[in-house]
Structures are given as structure tokens and as C-alpha cells.
Design a protein around this motif. Sequence first.
Motif, PDB file in Angstrom:
ATOM      1  N   LEU A   2       4.308  18.946 -67.321  1.00 31.20           N
ATOM      2  CA  LEU A   2       5.633  18.630 -66.777  1.00 31.20           C
ATOM      3  C   LEU A   2       5.445  18.050 -65.383  1.00 31.20           C
ATOM      4  N   GLU A   3       6.066  16.891 -65.131  1.00 29.82           N
ATOM      5  CA  GLU A   3       6.009  16.346 -63.773  1.00 29.82           C
ATOM      6  C   GLU A   3       7.298  15.579 -63.518  1.00 29.82           C
ATOM      7  N   LEU A   4       8.153  16.177 -62.685  1.00 29.43           N
ATOM      8  CA  LEU A   4       9.467  15.580 -62.392  1.00 29.43           C
ATOM      9  C   LEU A   4       9.484  15.215 -60.912  1.00 29.43           C
ATOM     10  N   ARG A   5       9.686  13.922 -60.647  1.00 27.14           N
ATOM     11  CA  ARG A   5       9.644  13.474 -59.245  1.00 27.14           C
ATOM     12  C   ARG A   5      11.042  13.016 -58.825  1.00 27.14           C
ATOM     13  N   PHE A  57      15.630  10.926 -62.124  1.00 24.97           N
ATOM     14  CA  PHE A  57      14.328  11.162 -61.477  1.00 24.97           C
ATOM     15  C   PHE A  57      13.563   9.847 -61.395  1.00 24.97           C
ATOM     16  N   GLU A  58      12.778   9.686 -60.326  1.00 29.14           N
ATOM     17  CA  GLU A  58      11.984   8.461 -60.203  1.00 29.14           C
ATOM     18  C   GLU A  58      10.898   8.456 -61.276  1.00 29.14           C
ATOM     19  N   HIS A  59      10.432   9.655 -61.561  1.00 29.94           N
ATOM     20  CA  HIS A  59       9.377   9.797 -62.590  1.00 29.94           C
ATOM     21  C   HIS A  59       9.708  11.084 -63.339  1.00 29.94           C
ATOM     22  N   TYR A  60       9.750  10.995 -64.667  1.00 25.84           N
ATOM     23  CA  TYR A  60      10.131  12.188 -65.439  1.00 25.84           C
ATOM     24  C   TYR A  60       9.194  12.294 -66.629  1.00 25.84           C
ATOM     25  N   ARG A  61       8.251  13.251 -66.518  1.00 27.26           N
ATOM     26  CA  ARG A  61       7.330  13.430 -67.637  1.00 27.26           C
ATOM     27  C   ARG A  61       7.491  14.852 -68.145  1.00 27.26           C
ATOM     28  N   CYS A  62       7.878  14.983 -69.402  1.00 32.91           N
ATOM     29  CA  CYS A  62       8.049  16.321 -69.995  1.00 32.91           C
ATOM     30  C   CYS A  62       7.519  16.227 -71.416  1.00 32.91           C
ATOM     31  N   ASP A  63       6.236  16.599 -71.567  1.00 31.58           N
ATOM     32  CA  ASP A  63       5.577  16.365 -72.865  1.00 31.58           C
ATOM     33  C   ASP A  63       6.241  17.142 -73.992  1.00 31.58           C
ATOM     34  N   ARG A  64       6.685  18.384 -73.666  1.00 33.37           N
ATOM     35  CA  ARG A  64       7.387  19.141 -74.706  1.00 33.37           C
ATOM     36  C   ARG A  64       8.388  20.064 -74.026  1.00 33.37           C
ATOM     37  N   ILE A  90       8.329  18.513 -59.171  1.00 31.35           N
ATOM     38  CA  ILE A  90       8.141  19.803 -59.853  1.00 31.35           C
ATOM     39  C   ILE A  90       7.043  19.585 -60.890  1.00 31.35           C
ATOM     40  N   LYS A  91       6.009  20.440 -60.834  1.00 29.82           N
ATOM     41  CA  LYS A  91       4.888  20.255 -61.771  1.00 29.82           C
ATOM     42  C   LYS A  91       4.557  21.575 -62.456  1.00 29.82           C
TER      43      LYS A  91
END
Lengths: 257, 14
Positions: A2-5, A57-64, A90-91
Amino acid sequence: MLELRLVQGSLLKKVLEAIKELVTDANFDCSATGFSLQAMDSSHVALVALLLRSEGFEHYRCDRNLSMGMNLGNVSKMLRCAGSDDIITIKADDGSDTVTFMFESPNQDKIADFEMKLMDIDSEHLGIPDAEYQAIVRMPSGEFARICKDLSSIGDTVIISVTKEGVKFSTAGDIGTANIVCRQNKTVDKPEEATVIEMQEPVSLTFALRYLNSFTKATPLSETVSISLSSDLPVVVEYKIADMGYVRYYLAPKIEE
Amino acid sequence: TEVQLSIKRFYRST
């Protein structure tokens, strides 16, 4: 992973200040659509629902899909260490039992990492069906906060009544009574200063001021607040979060027995 | 007297 920027990190700071008084421990749910939370207060009289959509979010990665249990007071303590202009990320690694809040100063000359252990919180999730409301009042959020604060110095419950005259806030206590009427007013310089009342039919409900006052902690999030009322439903007090989502508070009414 | 209702009276657990 998870990486939310969030470039506008101040929004997250304000969100925590808006909900930490009402709810102690809660699960933050992350999915492809966004970062959300739903939690009741300890007495199960009020409910808060937060949504920050992934597009904001500028970057929103949420694999699951991930649910992270946190103590909101501790999250608030960490976020207070972020500058109001910092970028907040948030990571969390899959399977890890910690979450990291990273704060980057605008000119990238200072980077901070705050890591916190996650908690197991078995929170009850309530289904909130979309509803038609008999009346919806949109008004300046500072105005609403002032009314709730002023009335709570006179009484501990408020009757909110919407008629074609406007919206009336009434209370009574040992020292006396207070009535505040706000009329619809669209002739203002800036739209966020307007008071707009959509009334399908007159409605009047009674609420505990202590909860409304804790809802107004969300005032810094939005210039306006909307108050939706129906005689057979909790009141919904909503603060929109610009281009991202909202903080919505639901409060069950008090009835005469 | 006034009785405070619970939010769970209006919204069901999912």
C-alpha cells in the motif's frame, strides 16, 4: 503493498482532528476506489464515515483490499508532526503489522518517517442506504459551529426545525432559552457564504448538542456544511473534502417518551 | 422525558 501519496497532507491532518474525538479505535479500509473509514462512537449514538477517493491522491497504489486498525489518538499525534504544507505518504507492506506515515517538506529538504503498530479491531459495519431527506440545509460551516457552541452554553439538546421561514435551532436550560433562526440567503458575494434550504416538507427533530459540537471539529475541512433531516432518520452532517471525498456524521435523534 | 435513540436502530449491521 500500500502506498498512498497525498500532496495536500494538511487534509489528512484535519481529518484526524475531525474524527479522533468521536471515535477512539477504528479500521481504515483501503481499496481500489479509495481510503475510507466507518465507525460508531462508543455509545452507538453517532457514526462517522470518511471517504478519500483514490483520484485525489497524487499516487495511489493498493495491491489488494486492506483494513488497518489504528488508535486515532496515536495517529493524530503522529500527523501533528507533519508540517501543514508537507506531502504525506501512507505506506504498509502486505502482511506487515505496521503502517508508516512519511512526511516530505515542500522543497524535499526534510523527510520524516513515523511508524506505528496496527491493532486488531473488530468493528461493526453498518449499512447506510441512500435516502431522500425532507429537508437539506447548506450553510457556512463556521456559522453552524458557532450556533452549536452558543446553544450548548444554554442547553444540552437542540431542536432543529425547518419550515418555509428557514431553519430554527432551539434550546432550553436552567438559565433560560435560546432560538436562532437562519433564513435562506443566496444573495451573497461568495457562494460558500450562502445559506440554502431545500425543503420537501417541514421537519423538526431533537439532538444532543454534545455530538453536534464534536462534529464541528471538521469545520476546517470545508467552508460549507450540509445538514440533511428526515423525521424518521438520523441527521446527516456532511463536510465535503475538496475534490477528494467527505466526512459524514450521522446522529440518532432523541424522542419524547 | 427525552430518550436518546441508538444509531443501530436505523442502520443494520452488514
